[in-house]
Design a protein around this motif. Structure first.
Motif, PDB file in Angstrom:
ATOM      1  N   VAL A   1       4.775 -17.423   6.230  1.00  0.00           N
ATOM      2  CA  VAL A   1       5.932 -17.331   7.115  1.00  0.00           C
ATOM      3  C   VAL A   1       5.464 -17.754   8.496  1.00  0.00           C
ATOM      4  O   VAL A   1       4.463 -17.237   8.995  1.00  0.00           O
ATOM      5  CB  VAL A   1       6.471 -15.879   7.141  1.00  0.00           C
ATOM      6  CG1 VAL A   1       7.483 -15.685   8.255  1.00  0.00           C
ATOM      7  CG2 VAL A   1       7.073 -15.504   5.781  1.00  0.00           C
TER       8      VAL A   1
ATOM      9  N   VAL B   1      17.310 -14.953  12.319  1.00  0.00           N
ATOM     10  CA  VAL B   1      16.437 -15.788  11.492  1.00  0.00           C
ATOM     11  C   VAL B   1      15.586 -16.641  12.451  1.00  0.00           C
ATOM     12  O   VAL B   1      16.083 -17.610  13.017  1.00  0.00           O
ATOM     13  CB  VAL B   1      17.249 -16.707  10.546  1.00  0.00           C
ATOM     14  CG1 VAL B   1      16.302 -17.524   9.658  1.00  0.00           C
ATOM     15  CG2 VAL B   1      18.206 -15.877   9.694  1.00  0.00           C
TER      16      VAL B   1
ATOM     17  N   ALA C   1      13.738 -19.225  12.735  1.00  0.00           N
ATOM     18  CA  ALA C   1      13.224 -20.464  12.127  1.00  0.00           C
ATOM     19  C   ALA C   1      12.822 -21.458  13.226  1.00  0.00           C
ATOM     20  O   ALA C   1      13.272 -22.598  13.235  1.00  0.00           O
ATOM     21  CB  ALA C   1      14.281 -21.058  11.210  1.00  0.00           C
TER      22      ALA C   1
ATOM     23  N   LEU D   1      11.723 -23.498   8.281  1.00  0.00           N
ATOM     24  CA  LEU D   1      11.401 -22.366   7.405  1.00  0.00           C
ATOM     25  C   LEU D   1      10.245 -22.755   6.494  1.00  0.00           C
ATOM     26  O   LEU D   1      10.237 -23.833   5.915  1.00  0.00           O
ATOM     27  CB  LEU D   1      12.625 -21.968   6.570  1.00  0.00           C
ATOM     28  CG  LEU D   1      13.719 -21.209   7.340  1.00  0.00           C
ATOM     29  CD1 LEU D   1      15.009 -21.168   6.518  1.00  0.00           C
ATOM     30  CD2 LEU D   1      13.260 -19.791   7.697  1.00  0.00           C
TER      31      LEU D   1
ATOM     32  N   GLN E   1      11.549 -11.571   5.773  1.00  0.00           N
ATOM     33  CA  GLN E   1      10.770 -12.759   5.391  1.00  0.00           C
ATOM     34  C   GLN E   1       9.659 -12.363   4.419  1.00  0.00           C
ATOM     35  O   GLN E   1       9.375 -13.072   3.454  1.00  0.00           O
ATOM     36  CB  GLN E   1      10.186 -13.439   6.640  1.00  0.00           C
ATOM     37  CG  GLN E   1      11.245 -14.077   7.519  1.00  0.00           C
ATOM     38  CD  GLN E   1      10.652 -14.809   8.712  1.00  0.00           C
ATOM     39  OE1 GLN E   1      10.583 -16.029   8.746  1.00  0.00           O
ATOM     40  NE2 GLN E   1      10.218 -14.062   9.705  1.00  0.00           N
ATOM     41  N   THR E   2       9.035 -11.208   4.670  1.00  0.00           N
ATOM     42  CA  THR E   2       7.995 -10.708   3.755  1.00  0.00           C
ATOM     43  C   THR E   2       8.605 -10.406   2.389  1.00  0.00           C
ATOM     44  O   THR E   2       8.011 -10.693   1.353  1.00  0.00           O
ATOM     45  CB  THR E   2       7.327  -9.448   4.339  1.00  0.00           C
ATOM     46  OG1 THR E   2       6.719  -9.796   5.588  1.00  0.00           O
ATOM     47  CG2 THR E   2       6.264  -8.893   3.406  1.00  0.00           C
TER      48      THR E   2
ATOM     49  N   GLU F   1      11.102 -11.880   1.003  1.00  0.00           N
ATOM     50  CA  GLU F   1      11.353 -13.138   0.285  1.00  0.00           C
ATOM     51  C   GLU F   1      10.086 -13.657  -0.391  1.00  0.00           C
ATOM     52  O   GLU F   1      10.117 -14.104  -1.534  1.00  0.00           O
ATOM     53  CB  GLU F   1      11.919 -14.192   1.240  1.00  0.00           C
ATOM     54  CG  GLU F   1      13.320 -13.848   1.675  1.00  0.00           C
ATOM     55  CD  GLU F   1      14.043 -15.018   2.313  1.00  0.00           C
ATOM     56  OE1 GLU F   1      15.018 -15.473   1.718  1.00  0.00           O
ATOM     57  OE2 GLU F   1      13.633 -15.472   3.394  1.00  0.00           O
TER      58      GLU F   1
ATOM     59  N   TRP G   1      20.877 -10.860   4.975  1.00  0.00           N
ATOM     60  CA  TRP G   1      19.815 -11.699   5.551  1.00  0.00           C
ATOM     61  C   TRP G   1      19.823 -13.082   4.899  1.00  0.00           C
ATOM     62  O   TRP G   1      19.770 -14.107   5.564  1.00  0.00           O
ATOM     63  CB  TRP G   1      18.457 -11.024   5.351  1.00  0.00           C
ATOM     64  CG  TRP G   1      17.294 -11.980   5.402  1.00  0.00           C
ATOM     65  CD1 TRP G   1      16.663 -12.562   4.349  1.00  0.00           C
ATOM     66  CD2 TRP G   1      16.647 -12.487   6.579  1.00  0.00           C
ATOM     67  NE1 TRP G   1      15.662 -13.388   4.778  1.00  0.00           N
ATOM     68  CE2 TRP G   1      15.621 -13.364   6.147  1.00  0.00           C
ATOM     69  CE3 TRP G   1      16.821 -12.286   7.946  1.00  0.00           C
ATOM     70  CZ2 TRP G   1      14.780 -14.038   7.034  1.00  0.00           C
ATOM     71  CZ3 TRP G   1      15.971 -12.956   8.830  1.00  0.00           C
ATOM     72  CH2 TRP G   1      14.975 -13.821   8.372  1.00  0.00           C
ATOM     73  N   LYS G   2      19.926 -13.105   3.557  1.00  0.00           N
ATOM     74  CA  LYS G   2      19.898 -14.389   2.835  1.00  0.00           C
ATOM     75  C   LYS G   2      21.084 -15.265   3.242  1.00  0.00           C
ATOM     76  O   LYS G   2      20.972 -16.494   3.309  1.00  0.00           O
ATOM     77  CB  LYS G   2      19.888 -14.144   1.321  1.00  0.00           C
ATOM     78  CG  LYS G   2      18.550 -13.619   0.832  1.00  0.00           C
ATOM     79  CD  LYS G   2      18.469 -13.632  -0.674  1.00  0.00           C
ATOM     80  CE  LYS G   2      17.176 -14.273  -1.121  1.00  0.00           C
ATOM     81  NZ  LYS G   2      16.835 -13.974  -2.506  1.00  0.00           N
TER      82      LYS G   2
ATOM     83  N   VAL H   1      20.159 -16.818   6.467  1.00  0.00           N
ATOM     84  CA  VAL H   1      19.191 -17.910   6.259  1.00  0.00           C
ATOM     85  C   VAL H   1      19.932 -19.202   5.906  1.00  0.00           C
ATOM     86  O   VAL H   1      19.610 -20.283   6.417  1.00  0.00           O
ATOM     87  CB  VAL H   1      18.174 -17.549   5.143  1.00  0.00           C
ATOM     88  CG1 VAL H   1      17.364 -18.770   4.720  1.00  0.00           C
ATOM     89  CG2 VAL H   1      17.233 -16.439   5.623  1.00  0.00           C
TER      90      VAL H   1
END
Length: 511
Positions: free
Chosen positions: A313, A352, A354, A358, A394-395, A397, A487-488, A491
């Motif tokens: 990440v 997010v 990014a 990503l 993120q972790t 994912e 969260w997704k 993203v």
């Protein structure tokens, strides 16, 4: 006897001295490193400042040892651990860098990456994965080196006149410490080499076909060695004559430092970015869920290479630095915990970060940072909370991807790195993963790096197990799943933002 480690990270350099028998930290010194952002998406560091910081940390630590009445000559070996992928080219005759170091996070190579992907059959970013374990991405050294050869005259000319040397940060440090232009040793280890995209992770050597693909002359590459052998001796300063006998990329050092020597063991490091590595033993396992296959370490010339699956990440601690330096929301990084705790929730705000596209599991360079779910109620505490949650999501994912690839879910996560001192973050991490999270005392990954210097004569079983703290999940899994699903969704909103096709501005300027 003492062992020492140079830990050259993205945001700071440290030198740590340990008791070789007990792994107790005797003394250390740390210096922050300046990052420059000359253009949007560009991240550079000054190679000379990196070396100055290494010398400064070594000399200051030696002064501290003398004040403690510790004999500096007891330091028997030095190991190097470093930020990976960051790319340097220097002149072997003058010892001068030919350009700033292009940091792993840098995005200037996005168009280079698109050209490379378009020239291969099927236009797949995974075209080189079988040999390298990596997707074609701005993250890795070969594309940065290609950019330097194409865009910096000094680099191009030095290559033509056979004066150029390429290296990642480990190679630059070891070359300088062992004499530089007067006999400096030009080497790297397997863990760092496996992050260049020029290295065949099966044969454990530079690959002529890969070098042809990127059009990179093989003579500028360092010699590849194991992670644990004597490469050369310190050439000057208080530690002159001490062997440099260990070299590992920082995430490999953390894996070793956390004692993840057995297949299936994993750790997550929270630094500038976030890196989850799972030891897969002596066989490289290819990911089907967006993770990298990397060489974890090779302890000794005759030792077997051990591999890992890695979820990378780009932005973890860097989001806190951004809230501090760019937005002025906090004055120091340690304030973030208090500020976030004041809200206790993000109130539907999702962040997010990014900033560099990503990384795992998406590998989407066109994504950019986004904050969604804002209302008039949202304040800086909610934003701070959302930033901490972003690190945890993120972790989650990459942990999900890791579990799918290995088929054996992790039941507990070992963690280390600078951000693990943030108790709120660690509790949030346990809540979002729905598994316990365990920190180790003295968990900075460099402590691992120095243990790794000691491990070579101790063997993994003999280091004392340091005390740890455990965080258990405290919210119900349904709430955790709801937040993760949100969260997704956020993203997806961050995707396909920055495409390289020029779009015209009202007055005809390109945006």
């Amino acid at each position: 006897p003492l062992v020492a480690a140079i830990d050259q990270g993205t945001s700071s350099t440290r030198f740590l001295v340990f008791n070789a028998r007990t792994a107790e930290l005797i003394s250390h010194h740390q210096v922050e490193i300046n990052q420059s952002f000359p253009k949007e998406g560009w991240v550079e560091e000054d190679p000379k400042e990196i070396m100055w910081s290494v010398y400064e940390c070594m000399e200051r630590t030696c002064e501290k040892l003398r004040q403690l009445n510790v004999d500096v000559s007891n330091i028997k070996a030095v190991g190097v651990t470093n930020q990976r992928e960051t790319t340097l080219v220097w002149d072997k005759e003058t010892g001068e860098p030919l350009y700033n170091a292009i940091v792993w996070l840098d995005l200037r190579t996005q168009s280079t990456v698109e050209e490379l992907i378009n020239k291969n059959p099927g236009r797949s970013k995974n075209h080189l994965r079988q040999k390298t374990g990596l997707p074609i991405s701005t993250y890795f050294s070969a594309v940065k080196l290609r950019w330097l050869l194409d865009n910096v005259d000094e680099v191009h000319e030095a290559v033509l006149s056979k004066r150029a040397l390429f290296g990642t940060v480990d190679s630059w440090i070891i070359w300088c410490l062992t004499g530089g232009r007067s006999g400096g040793v030009h080497i790297t280890d397997v863990s760092n080499a496996s992050r260049t995209m020029l290295f065949n992770i099966h044969s454990l050597d530079w690959d002529p076909e890969l070098c042809r693909y990127f059009d990179i002359p093989m003579e500028i590459l360092p010699n590849v060695r194991s992670s644990s052998e004597i490469y050369g001796w310190m050439n000057s300063g208080s530690l002159s004559g001490v062997p440099i006998s260990g070299c590992l990329g920082d995430q490999s050092a953390a894996l070793v430092g956390q004692m993840c020597f057995d297949e299936g063991q994993a750790k997550n490091t929270y630094g500038t970015g976030c890196f989850l590595l799972r030891n897969t033993g002596t066989k490289p396992l290819m990911s089907h869920h967006g993770l990298l296959t990397t060489v974890a370490y090779k302890l000794g010339k005759d030792g077997p290479a051990c591999y890992a699956l890695e979820g990378s990440v780009a932005i973890a601690g860097a989001v806190i630095r951004w809230l501090k330096d760019n937005m002025g929301i906090v004055q120091s990084s340690s304030e973030i915990e208090t500020l976030a705790a004041a809200a206790g929730t993000s109130y539907g705000c999702y962040f997010v970060p990014a900033f560099s596209g990503l990384y795992a599991p998406y590998w989407e360079p066109s994504a950019r940072g986004i904050i969604c779910g804002l209302t008039q109620f949202t304040n800086r505490s909610h934003l701070a909370f959302a930033a901490l949650e972003a690190v945890c999501f993120q972790t989650r994912e990459i942990l999900d991807a890791m579990n799918q690839d290995s088929g054996v879910p992790l039941m507990q996560l070992r963690v280390d790195g600078g951000m693990t001192g943030n108790r709120l973050l660690m509790q949030l991490q346990a809540d979002i993963l729905c598994i316990p999270v365990g920190t180790t005392l003295g968990t900075d990954s460099a402590a691992g790096a120095a243990e790794e210097v000691g491990v070579w004569d101790l063997g993994p079983g003999q280091l004392p197990h340091l005390t740890s703290e455990k965080y258990e999940p405290q919210i119900n899994p349904e709430e955790s799943e709801f937040r993760f699903a949100r969260w997704k969704k956020a993203v997806q909103k961050a995707m396909n933002w920055e495409t390289t096709e020029p779009c015209s501005h009202r007055n005809g300027q390109q945006l």
